[in-house]
Design a protein around this motif. Structure first.
Motif, PDB file in Angstrom:
ATOM      1  N   ALA A   1      -8.649  19.603  -4.182  1.00 37.17           N
ATOM      2  CA  ALA A   1      -9.799  19.272  -3.543  1.00 37.17           C
ATOM      3  C   ALA A   1     -10.978  20.076  -4.547  1.00 37.17           C
ATOM      4  O   ALA A   1     -12.181  19.025  -4.853  1.00 37.17           O
ATOM      5  N   ASP A   2     -11.291  21.051  -5.180  1.00 36.40           N
ATOM      6  CA  ASP A   2     -12.219  21.443  -5.997  1.00 36.40           C
ATOM      7  C   ASP A   2     -12.461  20.398  -7.212  1.00 36.40           C
ATOM      8  O   ASP A   2     -13.420  19.820  -7.612  1.00 36.40           O
ATOM      9  N   ALA A   3     -11.219  20.061  -7.995  1.00 36.42           N
ATOM     10  CA  ALA A   3     -11.389  19.334  -9.228  1.00 36.42           C
ATOM     11  C   ALA A   3     -12.025  18.051  -8.788  1.00 36.42           C
ATOM     12  O   ALA A   3     -12.549  17.297  -9.701  1.00 36.42           O
ATOM     13  N   LEU A   4     -11.614  17.254  -7.536  1.00 32.29           N
ATOM     14  CA  LEU A   4     -12.041  15.956  -7.227  1.00 32.29           C
ATOM     15  C   LEU A   4     -13.337  16.014  -6.258  1.00 32.29           C
ATOM     16  O   LEU A   4     -13.548  14.955  -5.944  1.00 32.29           O
ATOM     17  N   ALA A   5     -13.816  17.080  -6.069  1.00 34.83           N
ATOM     18  CA  ALA A   5     -14.991  17.187  -5.136  1.00 34.83           C
ATOM     19  C   ALA A   5     -14.817  16.518  -3.934  1.00 34.83           C
ATOM     20  O   ALA A   5     -15.685  15.853  -3.460  1.00 34.83           O
ATOM     21  N   LYS A   6     -13.419  16.677  -3.400  1.00 32.06           N
ATOM     22  CA  LYS A   6     -13.254  15.848  -2.192  1.00 32.06           C
ATOM     23  C   LYS A   6     -12.534  16.771  -1.086  1.00 32.06           C
ATOM     24  O   LYS A   6     -11.635  17.613  -1.671  1.00 32.06           O
ATOM     25  N   LEU A   7     -12.980  17.150   0.288  1.00 28.83           N
ATOM     26  CA  LEU A   7     -12.638  18.174   1.118  1.00 28.83           C
ATOM     27  C   LEU A   7     -11.124  18.017   1.295  1.00 28.83           C
ATOM     28  O   LEU A   7     -10.287  18.890   0.967  1.00 28.83           O
ATOM     29  N   GLU A   8     -10.468  16.845   1.723  1.00 28.27           N
ATOM     30  CA  GLU A   8      -9.034  16.568   1.916  1.00 28.27           C
ATOM     31  C   GLU A   8      -8.692  15.288   0.889  1.00 28.27           C
ATOM     32  O   GLU A   8      -9.092  14.173   1.279  1.00 28.27           O
ATOM     33  N   PRO A   9      -8.342  15.662  -0.388  1.00 27.01           N
ATOM     34  CA  PRO A   9      -8.146  14.424  -1.166  1.00 27.01           C
ATOM     35  C   PRO A   9      -7.185  13.510  -0.726  1.00 27.01           C
ATOM     36  O   PRO A   9      -6.006  13.987  -0.463  1.00 27.01           O
ATOM     37  N   TYR A  10      -7.511  12.248  -0.711  1.00 23.94           N
ATOM     38  CA  TYR A  10      -6.598  11.330  -0.216  1.00 23.94           C
ATOM     39  C   TYR A  10      -6.340  10.409  -1.211  1.00 23.94           C
ATOM     40  O   TYR A  10      -7.242   9.510  -1.638  1.00 23.94           O
ATOM     41  N   LEU A  11      -5.060  10.005  -1.854  1.00 21.73           N
ATOM     42  CA  LEU A  11      -4.756   8.923  -2.856  1.00 21.73           C
ATOM     43  C   LEU A  11      -4.345   7.847  -2.335  1.00 21.73           C
ATOM     44  O   LEU A  11      -3.188   7.837  -1.538  1.00 21.73           O
ATOM     45  N   GLN A  12      -4.730   6.565  -2.630  1.00 21.22           N
ATOM     46  CA  GLN A  12      -4.049   5.402  -2.062  1.00 21.22           C
ATOM     47  C   GLN A  12      -3.989   4.408  -3.141  1.00 21.22           C
ATOM     48  O   GLN A  12      -4.765   4.435  -4.062  1.00 21.22           O
ATOM     49  N   ILE A  13      -2.958   3.728  -3.025  1.00 21.08           N
ATOM     50  CA  ILE A  13      -2.657   2.776  -4.162  1.00 21.08           C
ATOM     51  C   ILE A  13      -2.569   1.374  -3.489  1.00 21.08           C
ATOM     52  O   ILE A  13      -1.884   1.416  -2.332  1.00 21.08           O
ATOM     53  N   GLN A  14      -2.921   0.234  -3.956  1.00 25.12           N
ATOM     54  CA  GLN A  14      -2.854  -0.953  -3.319  1.00 25.12           C
ATOM     55  C   GLN A  14      -2.431  -2.095  -4.252  1.00 25.12           C
ATOM     56  O   GLN A  14      -3.133  -2.038  -5.384  1.00 25.12           O
ATOM     57  N   ALA A  15      -1.329  -2.890  -4.145  1.00 27.71           N
ATOM     58  CA  ALA A  15      -1.045  -3.806  -5.100  1.00 27.71           C
ATOM     59  C   ALA A  15      -1.979  -5.027  -4.960  1.00 27.71           C
ATOM     60  O   ALA A  15      -2.101  -5.303  -3.772  1.00 27.71           O
ATOM     61  N   THR A  16      -2.506  -5.419  -5.980  1.00 23.62           N
ATOM     62  CA  THR A  16      -3.290  -6.961  -5.678  1.00 23.62           C
ATOM     63  C   THR A  16      -2.593  -7.808  -6.646  1.00 23.62           C
ATOM     64  O   THR A  16      -3.202  -9.055  -6.429  1.00 23.62           O
ATOM     65  N   ASN A  17      -1.353  -7.668  -6.802  1.00 21.95           N
ATOM     66  CA  ASN A  17      -0.741  -8.704  -7.279  1.00 21.95           C
ATOM     67  C   ASN A  17       0.569  -8.716  -6.991  1.00 21.95           C
ATOM     68  O   ASN A  17       1.426  -7.873  -7.072  1.00 21.95           O
ATOM     69  N   ASP A  18       1.050  -9.819  -5.967  1.00 18.48           N
ATOM     70  CA  ASP A  18       2.403  -9.669  -5.455  1.00 18.48           C
ATOM     71  C   ASP A  18       3.552  -9.721  -6.403  1.00 18.48           C
ATOM     72  O   ASP A  18       4.640  -9.366  -6.233  1.00 18.48           O
TER      73      ASP A  18
ATOM     74  N   TYR B   1       0.966  -1.236  -0.037  1.00 16.12           N
ATOM     75  CA  TYR B   1      -0.073  -0.083  -0.138  1.00 16.12           C
ATOM     76  C   TYR B   1       0.933   1.114  -0.049  1.00 16.12           C
ATOM     77  O   TYR B   1       1.926   1.365   0.450  1.00 16.12           O
ATOM     78  N   ALA B   2       0.370   2.248  -0.227  1.00 11.47           N
ATOM     79  CA  ALA B   2       0.775   3.595  -0.292  1.00 11.47           C
ATOM     80  C   ALA B   2      -0.286   4.595  -0.293  1.00 11.47           C
ATOM     81  O   ALA B   2      -1.315   4.525  -0.968  1.00 11.47           O
ATOM     82  N   GLY B   3       0.039   5.687   0.753  1.00 14.55           N
ATOM     83  CA  GLY B   3      -1.373   6.588   0.524  1.00 14.55           C
ATOM     84  C   GLY B   3      -0.544   8.093   0.788  1.00 14.55           C
ATOM     85  O   GLY B   3       0.298   8.384   1.427  1.00 14.55           O
ATOM     86  N   VAL B   4      -1.214   8.923   0.142  1.00 15.29           N
ATOM     87  CA  VAL B   4      -0.805  10.413   0.379  1.00 15.29           C
ATOM     88  C   VAL B   4      -1.894  11.275   0.423  1.00 15.29           C
ATOM     89  O   VAL B   4      -2.890  11.137  -0.463  1.00 15.29           O
ATOM     90  N   LEU B   5      -1.773  12.319   1.029  1.00 16.04           N
ATOM     91  CA  LEU B   5      -2.813  13.666   1.384  1.00 16.04           C
ATOM     92  C   LEU B   5      -2.503  14.319   0.142  1.00 16.04           C
ATOM     93  O   LEU B   5      -1.429  15.019   0.114  1.00 16.04           O
ATOM     94  N   LEU B   6      -3.296  14.525  -0.867  1.00 19.30           N
ATOM     95  CA  LEU B   6      -3.014  15.341  -1.996  1.00 19.30           C
ATOM     96  C   LEU B   6      -3.021  17.071  -1.800  1.00 19.30           C
ATOM     97  O   LEU B   6      -3.768  17.254  -0.677  1.00 19.30           O
ATOM     98  N   PRO B   7      -2.248  17.852  -2.464  1.00 15.98           N
ATOM     99  CA  PRO B   7      -2.462  19.272  -2.098  1.00 15.98           C
ATOM    100  C   PRO B   7      -3.713  19.841  -2.046  1.00 15.98           C
ATOM    101  O   PRO B   7      -4.550  19.081  -3.048  1.00 15.98           O
ATOM    102  N   ALA B   8      -4.066  20.873  -1.392  1.00 17.64           N
ATOM    103  CA  ALA B   8      -5.403  21.559  -1.235  1.00 17.64           C
ATOM    104  C   ALA B   8      -6.059  21.919  -2.562  1.00 17.64           C
ATOM    105  O   ALA B   8      -7.128  21.870  -2.845  1.00 17.64           O
ATOM    106  N   GLY B   9      -4.799  22.345  -3.589  1.00 25.00           N
ATOM    107  CA  GLY B   9      -5.821  22.764  -4.839  1.00 25.00           C
ATOM    108  C   GLY B   9      -6.244  21.656  -5.802  1.00 25.00           C
ATOM    109  O   GLY B   9      -6.928  21.884  -6.832  1.00 25.00           O
TER     110      GLY B   9
END
Length: 150
Positions: free
Chosen positions: A133-150, A123-131
């Motif tokens: 928020a509007d484009a993604l319609a999410k107050l505190e946009p948080y992006l996460q990636i999860q590998a599903t294939n080892d 996994y990896a997760g990061v809080l995206l820059p405040a800029g």
């Protein structure tokens, strides 16, 4: 004795069989195959990006995604390789709360230098820059990636 009408019908039947057989052969060998997908995850990743994120690169990938601008959880699933998800967190501190939840599955995690985020083996997760928020319609946009294939 065959009549001219019988010969015409026999010729038409033979032509139909040849045309049908040709179409079947093309479909079996992929002649009508759709062009490979070249853009993934809301247009943010190219085929080369996806290939770089996989253990064993391959010729074709496909993705399934929801609308990134929905105010609820959005996701992009690329084959059996990985899933990107976009969510809205309450604050930068909740990035570590989310990391703690994931750490219950995997005790190893590390911060991402220069960004409010974390990474571990799958996994990896990061809080995206405040800029974002509007484009993604999410107050505190948080992006996460999860590998599903080892």
């Amino acid at each position: 004795m065959s009549t001219p009408r019988t010969k015409i019908l026999a010729s038409a039947a033979a032509a139909a069989l040849l045309a049908g057989g040709g179409a079947l052969a093309l479909s079996l060998r992929g002649g009508d195959e759709a062009a490979p997908q070249t853009s993934f995850c809301w247009g943010s990743l190219t085929r080369e990006d996806v290939s770089a994120l996989t253990v064993e690169p391959r010729e074709r990938y496909t993705s399934t995604e929801t609308n990134a601008a929905d105010p609820v959880l959005s996701y992009c699933h690329v084959d059996d390789e990985f899933t990107l998800s976009l969510d809205s967190l309450r604050s930068a501190e909740s990035v570590w709360g989310t990391a703690d939840e994931v750490a219950a599955e995997s005790p190893v995690r590390a911060p991402i230098p220069g960004a409010p985020g974390w990474v571990n083996r799958t996994y990896a997760g990061v809080l995206l820059p405040a800029g974002c928020a509007d484009a993604l319609a999410k107050l505190e946009p948080y992006l996460q990636i999860q590998a599903t294939n080892d």
